[in-house]
Design a protein around this motif. Structure first.
Motif, PDB file in Angstrom:
ATOM      1  N   THR A  72       0.824  -1.210   0.000  1.00  0.00           N
ATOM      2  CA  THR A  72       0.000   0.000   0.000  1.00  0.00           C
ATOM      3  C   THR A  72       0.856   1.256   0.000  1.00  0.00           C
ATOM      4  OG1 THR A  72      -1.849  -1.102   1.098  1.00  0.00           O
ATOM      5  CG2 THR A  72      -1.717   1.280   1.308  1.00  0.00           C
ATOM      6  N   VAL A  73       1.848   1.328   0.892  1.00  0.00           N
ATOM      7  CA  VAL A  73       2.679   2.536   0.930  1.00  0.00           C
ATOM      8  C   VAL A  73       3.508   2.664  -0.345  1.00  0.00           C
ATOM      9  CG1 VAL A  73       2.768   2.651   3.451  1.00  0.00           C
ATOM     10  CG2 VAL A  73       4.507   1.354   2.245  1.00  0.00           C
ATOM     11  N   ASP A  74       3.880   1.537  -0.939  1.00  0.00           N
ATOM     12  CA  ASP A  74       4.585   1.581  -2.221  1.00  0.00           C
ATOM     13  C   ASP A  74       3.670   2.163  -3.306  1.00  0.00           C
ATOM     14  OD1 ASP A  74       6.677   1.058  -4.108  1.00  0.00           O
ATOM     15  OD2 ASP A  74       5.596  -0.725  -4.742  1.00  0.00           O
ATOM     16  N   THR A  75       2.407   1.746  -3.305  1.00  0.00           N
ATOM     17  CA  THR A  75       1.436   2.302  -4.260  1.00  0.00           C
ATOM     18  C   THR A  75       1.247   3.793  -4.039  1.00  0.00           C
ATOM     19  OG1 THR A  75       0.267   0.188  -4.396  1.00  0.00           O
ATOM     20  CG2 THR A  75      -0.942   2.151  -5.083  1.00  0.00           C
ATOM     21  N   PHE A  76       1.141   4.206  -2.774  1.00  0.00           N
ATOM     22  CA  PHE A  76       0.998   5.632  -2.475  1.00  0.00           C
ATOM     23  C   PHE A  76       2.192   6.422  -3.012  1.00  0.00           C
ATOM     24  CE2 PHE A  76      -1.783   4.952   1.585  1.00  0.00           C
ATOM     25  CZ  PHE A  76      -2.823   4.554   0.770  1.00  0.00           C
ATOM     26  N   ALA A  77       3.398   5.926  -2.729  1.00  0.00           N
ATOM     27  CA  ALA A  77       4.599   6.663  -3.119  1.00  0.00           C
ATOM     28  C   ALA A  77       4.748   6.766  -4.635  1.00  0.00           C
ATOM     29  CB  ALA A  77       5.840   5.995  -2.518  1.00  0.00           C
ATOM     30  N   ARG A  78       4.352   5.717  -5.346  1.00  0.00           N
ATOM     31  CA  ARG A  78       4.507   5.720  -6.808  1.00  0.00           C
ATOM     32  C   ARG A  78       3.376   6.490  -7.503  1.00  0.00           C
ATOM     33  NH1 ARG A  78       8.341   1.894  -8.351  1.00  0.00           N
ATOM     34  NH2 ARG A  78       8.923   0.413  -6.706  1.00  0.00           N
ATOM     35  N   SER A 120      -4.147  -1.892  -0.961  1.00  0.00           N
ATOM     36  CA  SER A 120      -4.315  -3.353  -1.014  1.00  0.00           C
ATOM     37  C   SER A 120      -5.228  -3.853   0.102  1.00  0.00           C
ATOM     38  CB  SER A 120      -2.948  -4.037  -0.936  1.00  0.00           C
ATOM     39  OG  SER A 120      -2.258  -3.672   0.244  1.00  0.00           O
ATOM     40  N   GLU A 121      -5.401  -3.062   1.178  1.00  0.00           N
ATOM     41  CA  GLU A 121      -6.327  -3.457   2.245  1.00  0.00           C
ATOM     42  C   GLU A 121      -7.754  -3.600   1.735  1.00  0.00           C
ATOM     43  OE1 GLU A 121      -2.820  -1.996   4.465  1.00  0.00           O
ATOM     44  OE2 GLU A 121      -3.821  -1.499   2.596  1.00  0.00           O
ATOM     45  N   TYR A 122      -8.090  -2.884   0.677  1.00  0.00           N
ATOM     46  CA  TYR A 122      -9.435  -2.976   0.120  1.00  0.00           C
ATOM     47  C   TYR A 122      -9.562  -4.093  -0.910  1.00  0.00           C
ATOM     48  CZ  TYR A 122     -10.225   1.592   2.297  1.00  0.00           C
ATOM     49  OH  TYR A 122     -10.363   2.612   3.208  1.00  0.00           O
ATOM     50  N   GLY A 123      -8.501  -4.851  -1.115  1.00  0.00           N
ATOM     51  CA  GLY A 123      -8.542  -5.926  -2.098  1.00  0.00           C
ATOM     52  C   GLY A 123      -9.463  -7.067  -1.714  1.00  0.00           C
ATOM     53  N   TYR A 134     -15.994  -2.796 -12.810  1.00  0.00           N
ATOM     54  CA  TYR A 134     -16.719  -2.711 -11.545  1.00  0.00           C
ATOM     55  C   TYR A 134     -16.643  -4.013 -10.746  1.00  0.00           C
ATOM     56  CZ  TYR A 134     -18.479   1.802 -13.014  1.00  0.00           C
ATOM     57  OH  TYR A 134     -18.564   3.118 -13.394  1.00  0.00           O
ATOM     58  N   SER A 135     -15.955  -5.004 -11.272  1.00  0.00           N
ATOM     59  CA  SER A 135     -15.665  -6.203 -10.489  1.00  0.00           C
ATOM     60  C   SER A 135     -14.352  -6.066  -9.728  1.00  0.00           C
ATOM     61  CB  SER A 135     -15.622  -7.433 -11.400  1.00  0.00           C
ATOM     62  OG  SER A 135     -14.572  -7.311 -12.344  1.00  0.00           O
ATOM     63  N   ASP A 136     -13.653  -4.952  -9.941  1.00  0.00           N
ATOM     64  CA  ASP A 136     -12.384  -4.683  -9.262  1.00  0.00           C
ATOM     65  C   ASP A 136     -12.684  -4.098  -7.883  1.00  0.00           C
ATOM     66  OD1 ASP A 136      -9.916  -3.940  -8.378  1.00  0.00           O
ATOM     67  OD2 ASP A 136      -9.392  -2.716 -10.115  1.00  0.00           O
ATOM     68  N   PRO A 137     -12.171  -4.692  -6.804  1.00  0.00           N
ATOM     69  CA  PRO A 137     -12.441  -4.144  -5.465  1.00  0.00           C
ATOM     70  C   PRO A 137     -11.992  -2.694  -5.310  1.00  0.00           C
ATOM     71  CG  PRO A 137     -11.530  -6.366  -5.290  1.00  0.00           C
ATOM     72  CD  PRO A 137     -11.425  -5.973  -6.731  1.00  0.00           C
ATOM     73  N   ALA A 138     -10.908  -2.282  -6.000  1.00  0.00           N
ATOM     74  CA  ALA A 138     -10.460  -0.892  -5.900  1.00  0.00           C
ATOM     75  C   ALA A 138     -11.496   0.061  -6.486  1.00  0.00           C
ATOM     76  CB  ALA A 138      -9.116  -0.724  -6.614  1.00  0.00           C
ATOM     77  N   VAL A 139     -12.111  -0.331  -7.587  1.00  0.00           N
ATOM     78  CA  VAL A 139     -13.162   0.497  -8.192  1.00  0.00           C
ATOM     79  C   VAL A 139     -14.376   0.547  -7.277  1.00  0.00           C
ATOM     80  CG1 VAL A 139     -14.727   0.707 -10.160  1.00  0.00           C
ATOM     81  CG2 VAL A 139     -12.346   0.050 -10.532  1.00  0.00           C
ATOM     82  N   LYS A 140     -14.720  -0.593  -6.682  1.00  0.00           N
ATOM     83  CA  LYS A 140     -15.842  -0.612  -5.746  1.00  0.00           C
ATOM     84  C   LYS A 140     -15.555   0.296  -4.558  1.00  0.00           C
ATOM     85  CE  LYS A 140     -18.738  -3.592  -2.897  1.00  0.00           C
ATOM     86  NZ  LYS A 140     -19.133  -4.960  -2.539  1.00  0.00           N
TER      87      LYS A 140
END
Length: 568
Positions: free
Chosen positions: A238-244, A263-266, A295-301
């Motif tokens: 998650t922090v890697d995603t935030f930083a990038r 990734s916690e929302y995965g 819309y089947s992607d948890p991140a989109v949800k």
């Protein structure tokens, strides 16, 4: 003649109309969307024998303590939206459901009926009657475990990491069930090679995500992103995603997308037929969804649900449950996001992330009136407050009104007025003063800003101060504040600290790293709430940055070179 059915329970206090109707027939149900009082009442009625049947979803199997003489498992699969297929219940869940059949203090025996697809009957019979081995999942979450141990200095090198694994259930199970862990042989050499390879690969990925650094190919040290992940309990991915993902130009819309990609929302469930429901909901939201999103992607949800929460959309029960799960993780994720952005030195994205934290807690968009945070306030009441002479624009203005004027303006019941009064009394009244250690500093040098913060509280009031009143936030929260020093023209964040303000005055020393270019700067000192919109404070102070010794030496050397060239 069988026993007479129990009399219908009193349902006058039940908030859910559907539950009230089914209780009259002796049937209760539980799910995440029920109010706490309703769920407690259903549990009480079931324990006392006032209900004939209780309907419970699979997710509640481990939360319901009361059993029954007969348990019926209506199916053994559930829809997994991420994989777009139905998957089997975990065996542990099935065993738990079976264990609820038979109440030891009431029944001589219990009955469990499992309804399933015929081809699965024999497999289920075998799984349910054979011993169930417990297997470790440590290898799937090793990145976060190792990162936390490196930050805590429990693991300081690669050998420590291997030794750490040998004290785990994972190591014990490797030899007992090698196929489960993709281990071909169980000799000591194979075990050692397997652990070493696992540690090497994990540390390489942690190093690539800038959480851990490997020195001399052996020693381990934590980096800033790794410390942020360990401190807030968020995943390294998650922090890697935030930083990038965050840049100095990222705005609120981008931050919402970055937050929802955590990734916690995965693990957010995507149920059968829910994609169309999310798509229809997204059309009503103020911010457009990313192009080509699924819309089947948890991140989109998660993104749809966050926007729906900020828009205060009415949602069905399942989605309300999911919104609660999203919001419970949001404070730690947003605090980590602020720290990640701050480490990059970008002021505007950091302030936007702080405003996003306020929005999430209060369920409001930043452009909306701060009065909508007050209980029972709607657009009509906000409009009356704006038209009042003088305008009522904040909770302090509500307090300053005469009692008769307040009642005429708000037109609320005494109970509602009590809620408004509680919110206005809890509204943070922070007195701020500050002092700068030096008004003049060398380029790239450090200066300290001492900020005194004092909360105006009634000495006669007992209890904890700083507890946030946010009816639409699902958990108890205590105020936190960010003390930020920055320069807006260059979008530079020069210093930041996060504090909790209690009853006693406090002095916070904020180290500020001066700009690298000489000149006169008008710096901003901002006191930002993480929970309330409209409670922030902003101050300005001047700082003169003079050339450092190194810069003077460089200028002298440049001058000497020029004279030499001229003489030549």
């Amino acid at each position: 003649c069988g026993p007479s059915p129990p009399p219908p329970p009193d349902t006058s206090a039940v908030a859910d109309p559907a539950l009230s109707q089914t209780l009259q027939g002796g049937v209760g149900f539980l799910h995440e969307g029920l109010a706490r009082a309703d769920a407690d009442l259903v549990s009480l009625l079931w324990r006392t024998g006032a209900l004939l049947a209780l309907v419970v979803p699979r997710e509640w199997a481990w939360r319901v303590r009361e059993g029954a003489q007969t348990v019926v498992v209506m199916d053994t699969v559930y829809y997994e939206g991420r994989e777009r297929r139905y998957v089997d219940y975990p065996v542990a869940d099935m065993l738990r459901m079976m264990a609820m059949a038979c109440r030891p203090d009431q029944d001589s025996h219990g009955v469990c009926v499992v309804l399933c697809h015929t081809p699965k009957k024999e497999r289920l019979r075998r799984l349910l009657h054979e011993p169930l081995p417990l297997e470790s999942q440590l290898d799937h979450m090793l990145h976060d475990h190792l990162n936390a141990e490196v930050v805590a200095r429990t693991v300081e090198n690669k050998q420590d990491a291997v030794d750490y694994l040998t004290w785990s259930l994972f190591y014990r199970r490797l030899t007992q069930n090698p196929n489960f862990y993709s281990l071909t042989e169980v000799s000591q050499q194979h075990l050692s090679d397997h652990l070493s390879e696992l540690v090497e690969n994990t540390l390489a990925e942690l190093s690539e995500s800038r959480c851990v650094t490997v020195e001399d190919e052996y020693d381990l040290s934590p980096l800033n992103l790794g410390m942020v992940a360990a401190y807030y309990g968020v995943r390294c991915a998650t922090v890697d995603t935030f930083a990038r993902s965050v840049t100095p130009k990222t705005k609120l819309k981008g931050l919402l997308e970055v937050l929802s990609s955590a990734s916690e929302y995965g693990l957010l469930p995507v149920r059968s037929g829910e994609e169309e429901q999310l798509k229809r909901l997204a059309r009503r939201l103020p911010q457009k969804m990313p192009e080509g999103c699924s819309y089947s992607d948890p991140a989109v949800k998660a993104l749809v649900l966050l926007q729906a929460h900020l828009s205060r959309e009415a949602l069905p029960t399942d989605l309300r449950t999911d919104v609660k799960a999203v919001l419970e993780r949001a404070p730690a994720l947003l605090q980590a996001l602020v720290d990640v952005i701050s480490s990059g030195g970008a002021l505007r994205p950091a302030l936007a992330a702080m405003e996003l934290s306020q929005m999430v807690v209060q369920a409001l968009w930043a452009k909306e009136s701060v009065l909508l945070q007050v209980p029972h306030f709607d657009a009509e009441r906000v409009g009356r407050c704006a038209a009042h002479d003088p305008p009522v624009e904040s909770p302090f203005d509500i307090i300053d009104l005469e009692d008769d004027d307040r009642e005429a303006l708000l037109q609320m019941t005494p109970e509602q007025m009590g809620h408004v009064a509680a919110f206005c009394n809890a509204w943070p009244n922070i007195e701020t003063s500050f002092d700068v250690s030096d008004q003049e500093v060398e380029a790239g040098g450090d200066v300290t800003v001492s900020v005194k913060l004092e909360r105006d509280v009634d000495e006669d009031e007992d209890g904890e101060v700083g507890v946030v009143l946010a009816p639409r936030f699902p958990r108890r929260k205590v105020e936190n504040w960010w003390i930020v020093v920055g320069e807006l023209n260059t979008n530079s964040l020069l210093g930041i600290k996060r504090v909790t303000i209690g009853r006693q005055p406090m002095v916070v020393k904020v180290p500020v790293h001066a700009p690298s270019d000489a000149g006169d700067y008008n710096l901003k000192l901002l006191v930002m709430s993480d929970s309330y919109m409209g409670a922030d404070q902003e101050y300005t102070f001047e700082l003169t940055v003079v050339p450092g010794d190194d810069e003077d030496d460089d200028d002298d050397n440049d001058g000497d070179d020029g004279e030499g060239d001229e003489d030549a």
